[in-house]
Design an enzyme around this catalytic site. Structure first.
Site, mmCIF file in Angstrom:
data_model
loop_
_atom_site.group_PDB
_atom_site.id
_atom_site.type_symbol
_atom_site.label_atom_id
_atom_site.label_comp_id
_atom_site.label_asym_id
_atom_site.label_seq_id
_atom_site.Cartn_x
_atom_site.Cartn_y
_atom_site.Cartn_z
ATOM 1 N N CYS A 2 -1.055 2.753 -11.993
ATOM 2 C CA CYS A 2 -0.860 3.768 -13.028
ATOM 3 C C CYS A 2 -2.108 3.841 -13.912
ATOM 4 C CB CYS A 2 0.339 3.501 -13.925
ATOM 5 S SG CYS A 2 1.879 3.352 -13.037
ATOM 6 N N ARG A 27 -5.579 5.402 -9.419
ATOM 7 C CA ARG A 27 -4.699 4.302 -9.811
ATOM 8 C C ARG A 27 -3.237 4.589 -9.485
ATOM 9 N NH1 ARG A 27 -7.131 0.849 -13.181
ATOM 10 N NH2 ARG A 27 -5.122 0.051 -13.825
ATOM 11 N N TRP A 74 2.091 5.367 -10.334
ATOM 12 C CA TRP A 74 2.359 4.781 -9.019
ATOM 13 C C TRP A 74 3.690 4.073 -9.185
ATOM 14 C CZ3 TRP A 74 3.151 -0.105 -6.903
ATOM 15 C CH2 TRP A 74 3.004 -0.214 -5.507
ATOM 16 N N ASN A 100 1.257 1.195 -18.257
ATOM 17 C CA ASN A 100 0.736 0.748 -16.963
ATOM 18 C C ASN A 100 1.097 -0.716 -16.840
ATOM 19 O OD1 ASN A 100 -0.883 0.042 -14.757
ATOM 20 N ND2 ASN A 100 -2.678 -0.248 -16.057
ATOM 21 N N GLY A 101 1.894 -1.070 -15.816
ATOM 22 C CA GLY A 101 2.285 -2.474 -15.639
ATOM 23 C C GLY A 101 3.761 -2.565 -15.317
ATOM 24 N N GLU A 482 -10.629 -5.811 9.192
ATOM 25 C CA GLU A 482 -11.001 -4.791 8.222
ATOM 26 C C GLU A 482 -10.925 -3.394 8.849
ATOM 27 O OE1 GLU A 482 -11.131 -4.404 5.254
ATOM 28 O OE2 GLU A 482 -12.391 -2.649 4.911
ATOM 29 N N LYS A 486 -8.475 -0.391 7.560
ATOM 30 C CA LYS A 486 -9.009 0.916 7.152
ATOM 31 C C LYS A 486 -8.284 2.030 7.889
ATOM 32 C CE LYS A 486 -10.765 0.303 4.567
ATOM 33 N NZ LYS A 486 -11.186 -0.627 3.566
ATOM 34 N N GLU A 489 -4.510 2.413 6.715
ATOM 35 C CA GLU A 489 -4.237 2.874 5.348
ATOM 36 C C GLU A 489 -4.558 4.344 5.133
ATOM 37 O OE1 GLU A 489 -6.353 1.155 1.963
ATOM 38 O OE2 GLU A 489 -8.078 0.744 3.231
ATOM 39 N N HIS A 505 -1.873 -14.934 24.303
ATOM 40 C CA HIS A 505 -0.765 -15.780 23.843
ATOM 41 C C HIS A 505 0.426 -14.959 23.374
ATOM 42 C CE1 HIS A 505 -3.154 -19.350 24.409
ATOM 43 N NE2 HIS A 505 -4.153 -18.763 23.750
ATOM 44 N N LYS A 604 -5.490 2.467 -5.992
ATOM 45 C CA LYS A 604 -6.764 1.753 -5.914
ATOM 46 C C LYS A 604 -6.668 0.379 -6.546
ATOM 47 C CE LYS A 604 -11.227 1.549 -5.171
ATOM 48 N NZ LYS A 604 -11.562 1.253 -3.769
#
Ligand code: M6R
Length: 609
Positions: A2, A27, A74, A100-101, A482, A486, A489, A505, A604
């Site tokens: 947020c 955010r 968010w 925010n939180g 990585e 990428k 997402e 395996h 983010k």
């Protein structure tokens, strides 16, 4: 998660706040809203969806007001909806807040407010309790009411508060969620992050935990938890607004991919003297310190964790010290063996990732020395560390991390080389060979970027696949993780990375006719082994894209398509090999019509547990 923005002054608060929110959309972006003081009342406008919805809805409102707060969300508690969007208000709508939180004890507080005070809640959010608490305690003194409300709250919060009965004030509080104050001429601002304010101010106060800020249009006062005023130095922002703009690129992600040669050049050269020796400037890790450590612990999340995987490999190799690595959310809850002989390295682009911050605090409590690798100057991780090794990536806006990752890798090499050479266990010829290789990376990376057309052609062949495997060995395995993150997402393709030797395996059971496999084979000493792994998946029908160093053409016998990176020392390949994977993910996501800079369900800066 947020983003919050607040303004008090003579300007047009709604325009300034909405503009600021757009810079914080990274955010969170599932809903947004503003609360504006107007004619003795507070008007709240909030909508599900992107900020564009809010902007369109208030376009003809003509608030003519200089006081307000805004929020881009968010969702944590309650689905994205108009009613759950912020700002939230108390019962008589005289107070509005943005947050925010997370308020951890909100259930308890909500039940108490309903039971004891007959409060009727309208949203499913944790935040609404804050508005009602402040409303409950308000008795003509907003600052006092905010202090009393905060006393009841547990959790993380950056909040902004306005009140129709005290329209000359904007109040903000910070605990474990980022908060900055912008200092203007006849106006002042609050925000979750600096880019929201850059159009208007360069002078910033970085607010610390448990501080309350009282802003009027001509003054800003900061108070600690005991209500005592504290003084703060002004932080002057040196980067300009353009750094946070798209600059003609279709997406921030693409711009940031192309900024990597510059970011790597800066991150390396700001730490090298004219003899190629690493200068720590402000970091106080002496030979004695390094000799004292018997272990390094690297902790991070997501992409930063993958930089840590490379860090572990290279620090163990060059500095000959055991390195443990963990994702931050696991580290905190398993009583890790850390003491005053541990060097704890936290890696975080934003410096606000709550899991990483909490792990750092845990390690600090156990006596570890904290070195962080961070991109955001003055962020919480940076401020709570003993020393900070800054990446010089510049602001990273796209949710998918690219230039922060490669600059984090560069820091890992520099830290390893510094440790090895300072302890006297790394041969100086080897040291200088590494430095020479690192110096060549920015130019070699430009060559990788010249192949973007080829990568796009490959993306066209494969973008409709719904499942992709990434395989690699050694350092290629870290970059497989990585590459896979990428891709998933931003394109929402179900992608999975595994060390190539592990395939047999179990996971090889999933390989069938047409399965797409991206095989990283950049390690000379493991090249033949990788060719065997490629053969294994090909034999089961996989379509393979190989990634190898120029000259290793044997891979063309096995793979359906090949992407080459310039020849370089095996140990530094991660700095180059990840870039075609970033481009591949970008192009696949673009062909699939995805919202690349703002992927669904993500934000983010992850400031929740
Ligand atoms: O800001 P941080 O580096 O601490 O963020 C850590 C992760 O949340 C971040 O790397 C995330 O995985 C990115 N979306 C990956 O592209």
């Amino acid at each position: 998660m947020c983003g919050i923005v607040g303004y008090i002054g003579d300007g047009n608060a709604s325009d300034i706040i909405i503009e600021g929110l757009k810079k914080l959309e990274y955010r969170g972006y599932d809903s947004s809203g503003i609360a504006i003081y107007k004619n003795g009342k507070i008007e709240v406008h909030k909508y599900k969806g992107r900020i564009a919805n809010l902007e369109a809805a208030v376009a003809n409102e003509h608030f003519n007001s200089g006081v307000g707060i805004g929020h881009t969300r968010w969702a944590t508690h309650g689905a994205p909806s108009d009613v759950n969007a912020h700002p939230h208000s108390n019962t008589d709508h005289s107070i509005a807040i943005v947050h925010n939180g997370i308020i951890e004890n909100y259930v308890e507080l909500r039940e108490w407010l309903i039971r004891e005070h007959g409060i009727v809640f309208v949203s499913e959010t944790d935040t609404e309790v804050i508005a009602h608490l402040i409303g409950l305690y308000y008795d003509g003194d907003l600052v006092d009411a905010v202090y009393k409300a905060v006393d009841k709250m547990r959790g993380a919060y950056g909040i902004g508060v306005i009140c129709s009965k005290e329209p000359d004030k904007l109040i903000a509080v910070r605990k474990d969620s980022p908060l900055v104050v912008g200092l203007g001429e006849g106006c002042n601002f609050i925000a979750s992050d600096i880019p929201a304010l850059l159009k208007h101010v360069r002078s910033i106060y970085l607010i610390e935990n448990n501080e309350t800020v009282v802003l009027t249009k001509n003054d800003v006062k900061i108070y600690n938890a005991d209500r005592k005023e504290v003084k703060r130095d002004v932080f002057h922002v040196t980067w300009d607004e353009d750094a946070a703009e798209k600059d003609g690129y279709d997406h921030f992600m693409l711009k940031e991919i192309y900024e990597q040669p510059k970011g790597l050049y800066e991150t390396l050269n700001r730490r090298l003297d004219e003899n190629g020796m690493i200068k720590l400037d402000g970091i106080s890790l002496t030979k004695e310190d390094l000799e004292k450590f018997n272990k390094v612990y690297i902790v991070a999340c997501g992409t930063a964790y993958h930089a840590g995987l490379v860090g572990k490999y290279i620090i163990e190799k060059l500095a000959k010290i055991p390195v443990e690595i963990d994702v931050a959310s696991e580290f905190r809850y398993r009583d890790p063996f850390v003491d005053d002989r541990t060097l704890f390295i936290a890696i975080s682009q934003s410096g606000e990732t709550l899991d990483t911050l909490a792990a750092l605090r845990e390690a600090k409590n156990k006596g570890a020395r904290i070195l962080s690798v961070c991109n955001v100057v003055g962020s919480s991780v940076a401020r709570e560390s003993d020393d900070v090794f800054y990446t010089w990536a510049g602001p990273e806006i796209a949710v998918a991390s690219t230039k922060a990752f490669t600059t984090q890798l560069m820091c890992m090499y520099l830290i390893a080389l510094y440790m090895g050479s300072t302890k006297g266990i790394l041969d100086m010829d080897v040291y200088h060979r590494y430095i020479d290789e690192l110096k060549q990376i920015p130019d070699k990376l430009k060559k990788v970027l010249e192949q973007a057309g080829n990568v796009m052609e490959i993306a066209k062949d494969f973008y409709k696949r719904e499942q992709v495997f990434f395989i690699g060995r050694g350092l290629d395995s870290a970059i497989s993780f990585e590459g896979s993150l990428k891709l998933k997402e931003i394109s929402y393709i179900n992608s999975f990375a595994i060390a190539a030797g592990e395939l047999k395996h179990g996971t090889i059971a999933l390989i069938e006719q047409g399965t797409m496999v991206i095989a990283l084979a950049t390690q000379d000493r493991l090249f033949e082994k990788m060719l065997s792994n490629i053969q294994e998946v090909k034999a089961r029908g996989a379509t393979v894209i190989g990634l190898a160093k120029e000259g290793n053409v044997d891979i063309e016998q096995q793979a359906n398509k090949v992407i080459y990176i310039p020849d370089c020392m095996d140990e530094v390949t991660p700095l180059l090999s990840v870039v075609p994977l970033q481009l591949l993910s970008y192009n696949i996501a673009k062909l699939r019509g995805c919202d690349i800079d703002k992927p669904k369900n993500l934000a983010k800066s992850v400031t929740v547990e």
